[in-house]
Design a protein around this motif. Structure first.
Motif, short mmCIF file in Angstrom:
data_model
loop_
_atom_site.label_atom_id
_atom_site.label_comp_id
_atom_site.label_asym_id
_atom_site.label_seq_id
_atom_site.Cartn_x
_atom_site.Cartn_y
_atom_site.Cartn_z
N ARG A 1 46.11 35.61 61.98
CA ARG A 1 44.92 36.46 61.89
C ARG A 1 45.36 37.81 61.36
NH1 ARG A 1 41.24 37.79 67.05
NH2 ARG A 1 42.42 39.70 67.07
N ILE A 2 44.68 38.31 60.36
CA ILE A 2 45.03 39.57 59.71
C ILE A 2 44.01 40.62 60.12
CG2 ILE A 2 45.35 40.75 57.50
CD1 ILE A 2 45.60 37.07 57.48
N GLU A 3 44.50 41.73 60.67
CA GLU A 3 43.65 42.84 61.09
C GLU A 3 43.84 43.98 60.10
OE1 GLU A 3 44.63 45.95 64.30
OE2 GLU A 3 43.59 44.32 65.32
N THR A 4 42.76 44.42 59.47
CA THR A 4 42.83 45.50 58.49
C THR A 4 41.96 46.66 58.98
OG1 THR A 4 43.03 43.85 56.75
CG2 THR A 4 42.48 46.08 56.06
N MET A 5 42.52 47.86 58.92
CA MET A 5 41.76 49.07 59.29
C MET A 5 41.04 49.57 58.05
SD MET A 5 42.32 49.61 62.48
CE MET A 5 41.81 51.28 62.73
N ARG A 6 39.76 49.79 58.16
CA ARG A 6 38.95 50.31 57.04
C ARG A 6 38.36 51.65 57.43
NH1 ARG A 6 38.40 46.40 52.67
NH2 ARG A 6 39.76 44.77 53.45
N GLU B 1 47.46 47.50 58.18
CA GLU B 1 47.24 46.06 58.19
C GLU B 1 48.28 45.40 59.10
OE1 GLU B 1 45.51 43.43 54.75
OE2 GLU B 1 47.58 43.97 54.35
N ARG B 2 47.81 44.51 59.96
CA ARG B 2 48.71 43.86 60.91
C ARG B 2 48.42 42.37 60.92
NH1 ARG B 2 48.49 45.09 67.27
NH2 ARG B 2 46.38 44.43 66.86
N VAL B 3 49.47 41.56 61.03
CA VAL B 3 49.34 40.10 61.05
C VAL B 3 49.68 39.63 62.45
CG1 VAL B 3 50.15 37.94 60.08
CG2 VAL B 3 49.95 39.94 58.61
N MET B 4 48.80 38.83 63.03
CA MET B 4 49.02 38.28 64.37
C MET B 4 49.07 36.77 64.28
SD MET B 4 46.38 40.79 66.28
CE MET B 4 45.25 40.73 64.91
N ILE B 5 50.02 36.17 64.96
CA ILE B 5 50.18 34.72 64.95
C ILE B 5 49.33 34.15 66.08
CG2 ILE B 5 51.80 32.83 65.25
CD1 ILE B 5 53.92 34.73 64.05
N ASN B 6 48.46 33.20 65.72
CA ASN B 6 47.63 32.53 66.73
C ASN B 6 48.48 31.49 67.43
OD1 ASN B 6 45.48 34.04 65.88
ND2 ASN B 6 44.63 32.45 64.59
N GLY B 7 48.57 31.59 68.75
CA GLY B 7 49.43 30.68 69.48
C GLY B 7 48.76 29.88 70.44
#
Length: 107
Positions: free
Chosen positions: A49-54, A101-107
């Motif tokens: 899941r990619i979280e982007t700050m806008r 921008e941050r990438v989170m691994i779905n576990g």
């Protein structure tokens, strides 16, 4: 040649961080960052899941989330299939050292 802080300053390209045991210092090389990402579960086929700050120009922030699948792991980056697009990310974005921008691994 001095690096802004005198003779004791470290060059900008060397990043040093205390290791988790608190017993010493360890260089944050590309191999170290990639190893940490693999420890967190990064591998081909895993969902992320990619979280982007806008921002809207008036200093109001919002988070936008996208999801995808890791399709390739390379020496300095990894790639993800997001819908019909392929996006590339740095390993720092999993560890949480990147701003925006941050990438989170779905576990």
């Amino acid at each position: 040649m001095q690096c802004g802080g005198g003779a004791a300053a470290q060059p900008r390209h060397i990043h040093v961080q205390e290791n988790e045991g608190g017993t010493g210092l360890e260089k944050r090389t590309v191999e170290w960052i990639r190893k940490k990402a693999e420890e967190r579960g990064l591998r081909i086929g895993v969902k992320v899941r990619i979280e982007t700050m806008r921002t809207d120009g008036k200093e109001a922030f919002g988070k936008v989330y996208r999801s995808g699948t890791v399709t390739g792991i390379y020496p300095y980056i990894f790639s993800c299939q997001i819908g019909r697009n392929v996006a590339c990310f740095r390993y720092n974005q999993i560890i949480g050292n990147e701003i925006g921008e941050r990438v989170m691994i779905n576990g």
